[in-house]
Write a protein that holds these residues in place. Structure first.
Motif: not given
Length: 355
Positions: A43-62
């Motif tokens: 969900d990267a719909t915000s024009p202001v805030d980033f959404a953050y992804l970690s690829l470690a351990g199978g991947g997860s949003l952090v």
């Protein structure tokens, strides 16, 4: 970083002598480890805030408490923008490489690509495609593609100023710093007549002052502005100017006299910002942050191509990127921009560890 070394092809020669195999011996060649593929819709719909992804351990949003100091994330998404945690974009050492598998396609060829084409391109990339470590790049400053200080207004059918974007500025010859944005663009039909720059100066040892405005007209061609005192001139000679604007809708900086810019993040408030002298670096041009994931939406070398068929839609290019995070290397493909309800700003990210 581990480099990929491939041995030259050798022709197998059959042995005519019997080969004795001890029952107690096992092959010394370990089986190649297969890593699981992951898919996450962000969900990267915000024009202001980033959404953050970690690829470690199978991947997860952090959700790092302070992304600017955190190494918890590897990739950040905001609308169609993609950043890696390294270089000028973050405190980490994450770097990337664009395989550019579809970079040579034309607009209609990109529009004709299917999800099956994307899946095939993703499968085709293996650890044999990992380049030398020197080919991986961290995010850095690049010239702002397409001039994000203006945008097309469908209601008026012309271009207008986009004051949502702004830049920190190092002034010529190190006199001081400032932030600026374009608040108005005067047009006569399709002919630009001039623009208005709003800026706040930051003298050395002080903080940002109150906002001031400068109108730059194009009657004589490009106009040149000195932020220190609002002075104008009509040519590029000397160091008595910091910013220039031209009828071709190009904004430039006096790089020959050490002027430079760094883009403000959308989360930073132009009116309440306190400093302009704290950017990690200042590019000698109107700058954007870009790296292996290009900051562009108008060619096949990036992640998306916008408005190919004049329908305001993002078309995925299905390019595959390699991401080096810590000691691991992943292949990453962004293959969608819309969720199941058709809402934009939901990039679908496919990834798999290669090494």
């Amino acid at each position: 970083m581990h480099r990929s070394h491939r041995a030259p092809h050798a022709r197998a020669i059959p042995l005519l002598l019997p080969v004795l195999i001890s029952p107690g011996c096992e092959s010394e060649v370990e089986p190649k480890e297969e890593f699981e593929e992951g898919v996450i819709v962000v969900d990267a719909t915000s024009p202001v805030d980033f959404a953050y992804l970690s690829l470690a351990g199978g991947g997860s949003l952090v959700s790092p408490a302070d992304p600017s100091t955190s190494t918890e994330w590897h990739i950040a998404f905001r609308r169609f923008s993609v950043r890696l945690n390294g270089g000028v974009a973050g405190p980490g050492t994450v770097s990337g490489f664009n395989t550019g598998n579809n970079a040579e396609l034309g607009a209609e060829e990109v529009a004709e690509l299917t999800s099956d084409d994307g899946a095939e391109a993703f499968r085709a990339v293996t650890d044999a495609d990992i380049p030398a470590s020197s080919s991986f790049t961290e995010d850095e400053l690049a010239p702002d593609p397409g001039g994000t200080w203006f945008r097309f207004d469908p209601r008026s059918g012309t271009v207008v100023a986009n004051p949502r974007v702004a830049w920190k500025v190092r002034e010529s010859s190190g006199r001081g710093y400032a932030i600026f944005r374009v608040t108005d663009l005067e047009m006569d039909g399709r002919r630009p007549l001039g623009l208005t720059i709003e800026y706040r100066r930051h003298d050395s040892g002080a903080t940002l002052g109150s906002a001031e405005s400068a109108e730059l007209g194009f009657e004589r061609g490009p106009a040149y502005l000195k932020l220190e005192d609002g002075g104008r001139q009509n040519d590029s000679a000397g160091c008595e100017w910091d910013l220039s604007a031209s009828p071709e809708l190009v904004i430039d900086v006096n790089a020959a006299c050490r002027a430079g810019t760094f883009p403000l993040d959308a989360a930073e408030d132009f009116s309440n910002l306190e400093r302009a002298d704290d950017a990690p670096e200042y590019g000698g041009f109107l700058s954007a942050i870009a790296g292996a994931f290009p900051a562009t939406v108008d060619d096949a070398g990036g992640v998306f191509w916008y408005d190919i068929r004049e329908n305001n839609r993002m078309w995925p290019t299905y390019n595959v990127f390699l991401v080096h995070a810590e000691e691991e290397i992943y292949k990453v493909q962004i293959f969608g921009y819309y969720n199941d309800s058709g809402e934009s700003g939901h990039p679908s990210v496919k990834f798999q560890r290669l090494r």
